[in-house]
Scaffold this motif. Structure first.
Motif, PDB file in Angstrom:
ATOM      1  N   ASN A  55       0.812  -1.222   0.000  1.00 16.79           N
ATOM      2  CA  ASN A  55       0.000   0.000   0.000  1.00 16.79           C
ATOM      3  C   ASN A  55       0.844   1.270   0.000  1.00 16.79           C
ATOM      4  OD1 ASN A  55       0.920  -0.373   2.669  1.00 16.79           O
ATOM      5  ND2 ASN A  55      -0.768   0.849   3.477  1.00 16.79           N
ATOM      6  N   ALA A  56       2.159   1.142  -0.088  1.00 14.25           N
ATOM      7  CA  ALA A  56       3.050   2.295   0.088  1.00 14.25           C
ATOM      8  C   ALA A  56       2.900   3.338  -1.016  1.00 14.25           C
ATOM      9  CB  ALA A  56       4.498   1.832   0.154  1.00 14.25           C
ATOM     10  N   LEU A  57       2.463   2.922  -2.194  1.00 15.68           N
ATOM     11  CA  LEU A  57       2.386   3.851  -3.321  1.00 15.68           C
ATOM     12  C   LEU A  57       0.989   4.438  -3.520  1.00 15.68           C
ATOM     13  CD1 LEU A  57       4.606   1.918  -5.904  1.00 15.68           C
ATOM     14  CD2 LEU A  57       5.292   3.450  -4.047  1.00 15.68           C
ATOM     15  N   GLU A  58       0.072   4.132  -2.632  1.00 18.12           N
ATOM     16  CA  GLU A  58      -1.268   4.699  -2.733  1.00 18.12           C
ATOM     17  C   GLU A  58      -1.209   6.209  -2.505  1.00 18.12           C
ATOM     18  OE1 GLU A  58      -3.812   2.525  -0.035  1.00 18.12           O
ATOM     19  OE2 GLU A  58      -4.226   1.012  -1.576  1.00 18.12           O
ATOM     20  N   PRO A  59      -2.080   6.971  -3.147  1.00 16.76           N
ATOM     21  CA  PRO A  59      -3.195   6.547  -3.999  1.00 16.76           C
ATOM     22  C   PRO A  59      -2.813   6.332  -5.464  1.00 16.76           C
ATOM     23  CG  PRO A  59      -3.253   8.909  -3.758  1.00 16.76           C
ATOM     24  CD  PRO A  59      -2.097   8.435  -2.916  1.00 16.76           C
ATOM     25  N   VAL A  60      -1.541   6.495  -5.800  1.00 14.84           N
ATOM     26  CA  VAL A  60      -1.130   6.372  -7.202  1.00 14.84           C
ATOM     27  C   VAL A  60      -1.301   4.949  -7.702  1.00 14.84           C
ATOM     28  CG1 VAL A  60       0.798   6.613  -8.817  1.00 14.84           C
ATOM     29  CG2 VAL A  60       0.458   8.313  -7.002  1.00 14.84           C
ATOM     30  N   ILE A  61      -0.761   3.992  -6.954  1.00 13.45           N
ATOM     31  CA  ILE A  61      -0.927   2.567  -7.276  1.00 13.45           C
ATOM     32  C   ILE A  61      -1.548   1.904  -6.059  1.00 13.45           C
ATOM     33  CG2 ILE A  61       0.239   0.406  -7.859  1.00 13.45           C
ATOM     34  CD1 ILE A  61       2.406   2.038  -9.241  1.00 13.45           C
ATOM     35  N   ASP A  62      -2.709   1.315  -6.238  1.00 12.18           N
ATOM     36  CA  ASP A  62      -3.441   0.741  -5.118  1.00 12.18           C
ATOM     37  C   ASP A  62      -2.812  -0.568  -4.651  1.00 12.18           C
ATOM     38  OD1 ASP A  62      -5.339  -1.635  -6.453  1.00 12.18           O
ATOM     39  OD2 ASP A  62      -4.807  -0.015  -7.820  1.00 12.18           O
ATOM     40  N   ALA A 130       7.208   5.909  -1.909  1.00 11.33           N
ATOM     41  CA  ALA A 130       5.975   6.557  -1.478  1.00 11.33           C
ATOM     42  C   ALA A 130       5.926   8.000  -1.967  1.00 11.33           C
ATOM     43  CB  ALA A 130       5.888   6.522   0.050  1.00 11.33           C
ATOM     44  N   PRO A 131       4.734   8.483  -2.332  1.00 10.20           N
ATOM     45  CA  PRO A 131       4.616   9.861  -2.816  1.00 10.20           C
ATOM     46  C   PRO A 131       5.233  10.852  -1.844  1.00 10.20           C
ATOM     47  CG  PRO A 131       2.543   8.687  -3.082  1.00 10.20           C
ATOM     48  CD  PRO A 131       3.438   7.782  -2.279  1.00 10.20           C
ATOM     49  N   SER A 132       5.957  11.817  -2.378  1.00  7.78           N
ATOM     50  CA  SER A 132       6.606  12.824  -1.542  1.00  7.78           C
ATOM     51  C   SER A 132       6.625  14.156  -2.273  1.00  7.78           C
ATOM     52  CB  SER A 132       8.041  12.395  -1.209  1.00  7.78           C
ATOM     53  OG  SER A 132       8.866  12.505  -2.352  1.00  7.78           O
ATOM     54  N   SER A 133       7.213  15.146  -1.631  1.00  2.00           N
ATOM     55  CA  SER A 133       7.298  16.474  -2.235  1.00  2.00           C
ATOM     56  C   SER A 133       8.410  16.559  -3.267  1.00  2.00           C
ATOM     57  CB  SER A 133       7.533  17.525  -1.150  1.00  2.00           C
ATOM     58  OG  SER A 133       8.733  17.239  -0.429  1.00  2.00           O
ATOM     59  N   THR A 134       9.269  15.511  -3.344  1.00  2.00           N
ATOM     60  CA  THR A 134      10.371  15.495  -4.300  1.00  2.00           C
ATOM     61  C   THR A 134       9.871  14.917  -5.618  1.00  2.00           C
ATOM     62  OG1 THR A 134      11.946  15.165  -2.508  1.00  2.00           O
ATOM     63  CG2 THR A 134      12.725  14.732  -4.742  1.00  2.00           C
ATOM     64  N   ASN A 228       0.366   9.975 -15.728  1.00  2.00           N
ATOM     65  CA  ASN A 228       0.435  11.284 -15.082  1.00  2.00           C
ATOM     66  C   ASN A 228       0.529  11.159 -13.563  1.00  2.00           C
ATOM     67  OD1 ASN A 228       0.325  12.716 -17.505  1.00  2.00           O
ATOM     68  ND2 ASN A 228      -1.908  12.809 -17.507  1.00  2.00           N
ATOM     69  N   ALA A 229      -0.194  10.208 -12.989  1.00  2.00           N
ATOM     70  CA  ALA A 229      -0.134   9.990 -11.539  1.00  2.00           C
ATOM     71  C   ALA A 229       1.194   9.362 -11.129  1.00  2.00           C
ATOM     72  CB  ALA A 229      -1.301   9.101 -11.100  1.00  2.00           C
ATOM     73  N   TRP A 230       1.718   8.494 -11.973  1.00  2.00           N
ATOM     74  CA  TRP A 230       2.953   7.755 -11.657  1.00  2.00           C
ATOM     75  C   TRP A 230       4.137   8.673 -11.387  1.00  2.00           C
ATOM     76  CZ3 TRP A 230       7.321   7.598 -14.942  1.00  2.00           C
ATOM     77  CH2 TRP A 230       8.314   6.690 -14.562  1.00  2.00           C
ATOM     78  N   TRP A 231       4.183   9.823 -12.010  1.00  2.00           N
ATOM     79  CA  TRP A 231       5.299  10.746 -11.764  1.00  2.00           C
ATOM     80  C   TRP A 231       5.456  11.085 -10.290  1.00  2.00           C
ATOM     81  CZ3 TRP A 231       8.937  11.212 -15.149  1.00  2.00           C
ATOM     82  CH2 TRP A 231       8.658  11.137 -16.523  1.00  2.00           C
ATOM     83  N   ASN A 232       4.396  10.964  -9.520  1.00  2.00           N
ATOM     84  CA  ASN A 232       4.446  11.305  -8.094  1.00  2.00           C
ATOM     85  C   ASN A 232       5.130  10.251  -7.240  1.00  2.00           C
ATOM     86  OD1 ASN A 232       2.893  13.874  -8.038  1.00  2.00           O
ATOM     87  ND2 ASN A 232       1.254  12.576  -8.847  1.00  2.00           N
ATOM     88  N   VAL A 233       5.414   9.073  -7.810  1.00  2.00           N
ATOM     89  CA  VAL A 233       6.072   8.023  -7.022  1.00  2.00           C
ATOM     90  C   VAL A 233       7.445   7.649  -7.582  1.00  2.00           C
ATOM     91  CG1 VAL A 233       3.929   7.059  -6.101  1.00  2.00           C
ATOM     92  CG2 VAL A 233       4.845   6.177  -8.266  1.00  2.00           C
ATOM     93  N   ASN A 235      11.213   7.503  -7.709  1.00  2.00           N
ATOM     94  CA  ASN A 235      12.253   7.663  -6.691  1.00  2.00           C
ATOM     95  C   ASN A 235      13.493   8.270  -7.356  1.00  2.00           C
ATOM     96  OD1 ASN A 235      14.216   7.443  -4.706  1.00  2.00           O
ATOM     97  ND2 ASN A 235      13.518   5.426  -4.016  1.00  2.00           N
ATOM     98  N   TRP A 236      13.563   9.587  -7.370  1.00  8.06           N
ATOM     99  CA  TRP A 236      14.642  10.255  -8.093  1.00  8.06           C
ATOM    100  C   TRP A 236      16.012  10.013  -7.471  1.00  8.06           C
ATOM    101  CZ3 TRP A 236      14.035  11.318 -12.852  1.00  8.06           C
ATOM    102  CH2 TRP A 236      12.778  11.667 -13.348  1.00  8.06           C
ATOM    103  N   ASN A 237      16.066   9.673  -6.190  1.00 11.60           N
ATOM    104  CA  ASN A 237      17.351   9.334  -5.579  1.00 11.60           C
ATOM    105  C   ASN A 237      17.983   8.132  -6.272  1.00 11.60           C
ATOM    106  OD1 ASN A 237      17.251  11.359  -3.616  1.00 11.60           O
ATOM    107  ND2 ASN A 237      16.123  10.056  -2.192  1.00 11.60           N
ATOM    108  N   VAL A 238      17.153   7.144  -6.562  1.00 12.80           N
ATOM    109  CA  VAL A 238      17.632   5.932  -7.222  1.00 12.80           C
ATOM    110  C   VAL A 238      18.018   6.221  -8.673  1.00 12.80           C
ATOM    111  CG1 VAL A 238      16.908   3.664  -8.070  1.00 12.80           C
ATOM    112  CG2 VAL A 238      16.400   4.339  -5.729  1.00 12.80           C
ATOM    113  N   ILE A 239      17.215   7.013  -9.363  1.00 15.02           N
ATOM    114  CA  ILE A 239      17.510   7.320 -10.756  1.00 15.02           C
ATOM    115  C   ILE A 239      18.817   8.112 -10.866  1.00 15.02           C
ATOM    116  CG2 ILE A 239      16.551   8.201 -12.914  1.00 15.02           C
ATOM    117  CD1 ILE A 239      14.899   5.997 -11.318  1.00 15.02           C
ATOM    118  N   GLU A 240      19.042   9.025  -9.940  1.00  9.56           N
ATOM    119  CA  GLU A 240      20.291   9.780  -9.918  1.00  9.56           C
ATOM    120  C   GLU A 240      21.481   8.848  -9.674  1.00  9.56           C
ATOM    121  OE1 GLU A 240      20.003  12.974  -7.128  1.00  9.56           O
ATOM    122  OE2 GLU A 240      18.199  13.803  -8.062  1.00  9.56           O
TER     123      GLU A 240
END
Length: 248
Positions: A55-62, A130-134, A228-233, A235-240
């Motif tokens: 459930n960590a990625l909710e509400p983007v991925i249920d 999980a969705p964050s401000s980043t 469009n919703a997926w962008w909110n989850v 993990n840019w730390n990992v991609i970097e």
């Protein structure tokens, strides 16, 4: 009816939390909490524990989609890959999954489909949090995106279009291509940019699953809404981290 649905969701949430607590060591959990993920070369032939609760990625991925995607679809690729490896006598102690993908034309269709499915999904799980401000990268990765795509918003639009316009099932990708430039593209089915048979080639940094099973329970046929919703989850730390590794 609503009470039953709510109870089912709560059960899945608790089951997801319990599964992660049981399956992950404290060291691994701590590492993921700090934004660390194995590099692409460290993705193995076997399914690894999911780095968060269902459930960590909710509400983007249920939670239900996440549980089914990981425990059914993802697990099936790993199992079938194991069968193909045994049948085709691949020494997994000497040949990494990434190296095998680079020579996938030498193997069977079963190997191609399931080696791709295993790699793609393991990378996908680790690309999310999980969705964050980043909601965007920083540092050298952001600089490279702005250089190669003019702006971060232009990059998002092009990547989103690659996912929306992929006919049928497949993946959208951001890769480090020739001359270390960033390239966006897509592949069909479970192919990926590491494969010698792929038109899109490069070191994958970010992959988006646009198979219907990745989003249909929540978004039905609205793939653009899912993307469009997926962008909110992401993990840019990992991609970097992958971006840095790709330039070493």
């Amino acid at each position: 009816m609503e009470t039953n649905a709510t109870n089912r969701r709560e059960f899945l949430k608790k089951a997801g939390m319990a599964g992660v607590a049981t399956g992950l060591s404290f060291t691994v959990l701590s590492s993921y909490a700090k934004g660390f993920a194995p590099l692409a070369a460290d993705i193995t032939y076997k399914q690894q524990p999911l780095p968060y609760a269902y459930n960590a990625l909710e509400p983007v991925i249920d939670a239900m989609t996440m549980e089914l995607h990981y425990s059914k679809h993802g697990a099936a690729y790993a199992k079938s890959l194991g069968e193909a490896v045994q049948a085709e006598t691949v020494d997994t102690n000497k040949v990494s999954l990434e190296a095998l993908l680079g020579n996938i034309s030498k193997y069977s269709t079963k190997m191609r489909n399931n080696a791709g499915g295993q790699f793609n999904h393991e990378m996908f799980w680790k690309s999310m949090a999980a969705p964050s401000s980043t909601t965007k990268p920083s540092g050298k990765l952001l600089q490279a995106i702005e250089k190669d795509f003019n702006s971060f918003d232009a990059f998002k639009t092009q990547f989103t279009d690659a996912g929306k316009n992929r006919f049928g099932s497949g993946w959208a990708w951001l890769v480090v291509g020739k001359d270390h430039k960033l390239v966006i593209g897509s592949t069909a089915n479970q192919d990926n940019p590491l494969m010698d048979v792929s038109d899109l080639k490069g070191k994958p940094l970010l992959g988006l699953d646009v198979w219907e099973h990745a989003y249909y329970l929540k978004y039905q046929n609205r793939r653009p809404d899912y993307i469009n919703a997926w962008w909110n989850v992401v993990n840019w730390n990992v991609i970097e981290e992958r971006f840095t590794a790709a330039h070493k």
